[in-house]
Design a protein around this motif. Structure first.
Motif, PDB file in Angstrom:
ATOM      1  N   HIS A 188      43.711  33.519  41.123  1.00 29.16           N
ATOM      2  CA  HIS A 188      43.091  34.388  40.134  1.00 29.16           C
ATOM      3  C   HIS A 188      42.510  35.638  40.785  1.00 29.16           C
ATOM      4  CE1 HIS A 188      39.407  32.388  41.548  1.00 29.16           C
ATOM      5  NE2 HIS A 188      38.758  33.430  41.079  1.00 29.16           N
ATOM      6  N   ALA A 189      42.111  35.522  42.074  1.00 28.83           N
ATOM      7  CA  ALA A 189      41.609  36.700  42.778  1.00 28.83           C
ATOM      8  C   ALA A 189      42.706  37.752  42.951  1.00 28.83           C
ATOM      9  CB  ALA A 189      41.045  36.291  44.140  1.00 28.83           C
ATOM     10  N   ASP A 190      43.948  37.290  43.177  1.00 28.87           N
ATOM     11  CA  ASP A 190      45.071  38.231  43.294  1.00 28.87           C
ATOM     12  C   ASP A 190      45.296  38.963  41.971  1.00 28.87           C
ATOM     13  OD1 ASP A 190      45.537  37.382  45.917  1.00 28.87           O
ATOM     14  OD2 ASP A 190      46.812  35.720  45.239  1.00 28.87           O
ATOM     15  N   ILE A 191      45.226  38.228  40.876  1.00 27.61           N
ATOM     16  CA  ILE A 191      45.449  38.842  39.565  1.00 27.61           C
ATOM     17  C   ILE A 191      44.342  39.844  39.246  1.00 27.61           C
ATOM     18  CG2 ILE A 191      45.669  38.371  37.094  1.00 27.61           C
ATOM     19  CD1 ILE A 191      46.833  35.650  37.822  1.00 27.61           C
ATOM     20  N   LEU A 192      43.098  39.478  39.556  1.00 30.92           N
ATOM     21  CA  LEU A 192      41.991  40.399  39.318  1.00 30.92           C
ATOM     22  C   LEU A 192      42.113  41.648  40.174  1.00 30.92           C
ATOM     23  CD1 LEU A 192      38.968  37.915  39.080  1.00 30.92           C
ATOM     24  CD2 LEU A 192      40.148  39.079  37.210  1.00 30.92           C
ATOM     25  N   ALA A 193      42.590  41.471  41.411  1.00 30.19           N
ATOM     26  CA  ALA A 193      42.780  42.627  42.292  1.00 30.19           C
ATOM     27  C   ALA A 193      43.868  43.546  41.754  1.00 30.19           C
ATOM     28  CB  ALA A 193      43.123  42.162  43.705  1.00 30.19           C
ATOM     29  N   LEU A 194      44.944  42.959  41.231  1.00 30.17           N
ATOM     30  CA  LEU A 194      46.007  43.771  40.639  1.00 30.17           C
ATOM     31  C   LEU A 194      45.501  44.512  39.401  1.00 30.17           C
ATOM     32  CD1 LEU A 194      49.084  41.362  40.899  1.00 30.17           C
ATOM     33  CD2 LEU A 194      48.766  43.511  42.116  1.00 30.17           C
ATOM     34  N   ALA A 195      44.690  43.819  38.591  1.00 24.91           N
ATOM     35  CA  ALA A 195      44.150  44.468  37.394  1.00 24.91           C
ATOM     36  C   ALA A 195      43.230  45.625  37.771  1.00 24.91           C
ATOM     37  CB  ALA A 195      43.397  43.447  36.538  1.00 24.91           C
ATOM     38  N   GLU A 196      42.422  45.430  38.813  1.00 21.66           N
ATOM     39  CA  GLU A 196      41.530  46.500  39.261  1.00 21.66           C
ATOM     40  C   GLU A 196      42.322  47.674  39.812  1.00 21.66           C
ATOM     41  OE1 GLU A 196      37.721  47.188  42.299  1.00 21.66           O
ATOM     42  OE2 GLU A 196      38.666  45.221  42.100  1.00 21.66           O
ATOM     43  N   ALA A 197      43.382  47.362  40.570  1.00 17.62           N
ATOM     44  CA  ALA A 197      44.229  48.441  41.093  1.00 17.62           C
ATOM     45  C   ALA A 197      44.908  49.190  39.951  1.00 17.62           C
ATOM     46  CB  ALA A 197      45.274  47.863  42.045  1.00 17.62           C
TER      47      ALA A 197
END
Length: 434
Positions: free
Chosen positions: A177-186
């Motif tokens: 989920h941290a990867d998905i949140l990082a992609l959303a932030e990017a």
């Protein structure tokens, strides 16, 4: 000289090819490759297969890069040194001209390889990794098959050293989920994902950590009927506090009988029938859940029980609130569905915040841009945070200082923290020297 220059150009092209093959495979995103494969690109499927077992692939790439680099050095010295030495012979002594010619030849060949065989190909591969990866996968598969015995030897030696060092031998392709949140932030920073959309994504993952208490209607705000209430009282209460669902109790809120839908009550009103809660089929069995459930768990219970309303009780079987499916969905959708009047934390013109005591602590952290708060996990709301920090029931004018913010209680209603003012603490003035 022409043949040597052509050979050097061929070596640069070969080195550029291997640089592209190396960087493109490493930088390619599996989700993008899977999308290309689903659209019918078989080469993308081959790239995905190589990413699962990249050992022989990278071994062949390194064999190619190092072989080309050695050949470039050998050929470059013989191809350019005599010509540079001849030109410099008109200016300096022959011995010095030979030395300078070798230096210029080395610098020229090295610069060409750095720029044309390394920097440019790798920059292109980083900008469009999936496109470059599928472009070179065919020739690379052929080379892997050709050098497979040699690649096997090097791969065995490499994997043996990795295991000796205690490092993972295989690539971890799991997505957290941290990867998905990082992609959303990017995506948000790039302008692709809107602020509200990014917030929704973050809220979805918070369902596993936020308890039902952070989204429920608290006990003192619950509108309920007693099972013996008469028709007039029920009608007046519906008119004063319209809701879609009402809790039904015996005489007090902790003696839960069930719940009644407003639509069922309205049908009786429209048919000019008296409203009697003891009528058969009117009061329905209510779902009761503990107060330590997360929003994700209560959402699962809603789905399993085919309900959209639940009563929340604590360990002493006392009712602490009620929650609906709409409460959970509002938590997920955030500002997309919440009107300004319903906001629990509001930013003022001077930069301070006015917050309701029941504001979920995650919303407070997000508004104040705080990563952590003390004693995390012991509370779910702003009022709970103040109680834990003060170690007592907050009173008006009570203050808590944390991370440059002052939390001041400005209104208390029957021991309930109603309003909290949150403002920046001005930095302390520096003492004057002297």
């Amino acid at each position: 000289m022409l043949s040597n220059l052509l050979f050097i150009a061929a070596l640069i092209a070969a080195s550029a090819f291997f640089s592209v093959a190396e960087m493109a495979l490493a930088a390619s995103r599996r989700m993008k490759l899977r999308q290309l494969a689903d659209e019918g690109d078989g080469r993308a499927e081959q790239v995905l297969a190589v990413q699962e077992q990249p050992g022989h692939y990278f071994t062949v790439v390194q064999i190619g890069i190092n072989t080309v680099a050695i050949l470039g050095g050998i050929v470059g010295e013989g191809a350019l040194t005599p010509h540079f030495a001849a030109m410099l012979g008109y200016l300096v002594a022959p011995e010095l001209a030979q030395t300078l010619g070798f230096g210029l030849s080395f610098a020229s060949i090295t610069s060409l390889f750095i720029v044309l065989a390394d920097l440019v190909p790798k920059r292109l591969s980083m900008n469009e990794p999936e496109r470059m990866a599928v472009a070179v996968i065919g020739p690379m598969q052929w080379l892997v098959a050709l050098f497979k015995p040699l690649a096997w030897v090097f791969s065995v030696l490499t994997e043996g050293l990795i295991r000796v060092m205690g490092l993972p031998a295989a690539r971890d392709n799991s997505i957290t989920h941290a990867d998905i949140l990082a992609l959303a932030e990017a995506g948000n920073q790039a302008g692709v994902v809107a602020d509200a959309e990014q917030q929704v994504i973050e809220n979805v993952f918070e369902l596993d950590t936020r308890t039902v208490e952070s989204a429920m209607t608290t006990r003192e705000r619950v509108v309920f009927f007693s099972i013996n209430d008469d028709d007039t009282l029920i009608r007046n209460r519906i008119a004063d506090d319209p809701h879609s669902t009402y809790l039904v109790c015996e005489s007090e809120i902790d003696q839960v009988v069930g719940y009644v839908d407003a639509t069922d009550l309205f049908q009786r009103v429209l048919r000019d029938e008296p409203i009697a809660l003891r009528a058969e089929g009117l009061v329905k069995k209510v779902l009761i859940v503990p107060d330590r459930l997360t929003l994700s768990e209560v959402l699962m219970q809603f789905r399993e029980k085919h309900e959209d309303f639940a009563v929340i009780v604590n360990e002493y079987s006392l009712v602490v609130g009620v929650i609906t499916l709409n409460d959970v969905m509002s938590t997920v959708m955030g500002s997309l569905v919440t009107s300004y009047d319903e906001e629990q934390i509001v930013r003022r013109e001077d930069g301070s915040f006015l917050a309701d005591g029941i504001t979920p602590i995650t919303e407070v952290q997000r508004a104040l841009e705080l990563d952590i708060l003390p004693h995390a996990g012991q509370y779910d709301t702003l009022a709970g945070f103040l109680m834990v920090m003060l170690r007592r029931i907050p009173k008006r004018t009570d203050q808590v200082l944390w991370a440059g913010w002052r939390f001041e209680v400005v209104d208390v209603d029957s021991h309930r923290v109603d309003q909290v003012m949150i403002a920046r603490v001005p930095p302390a003035p520096l003492a004057e020297a002297g």
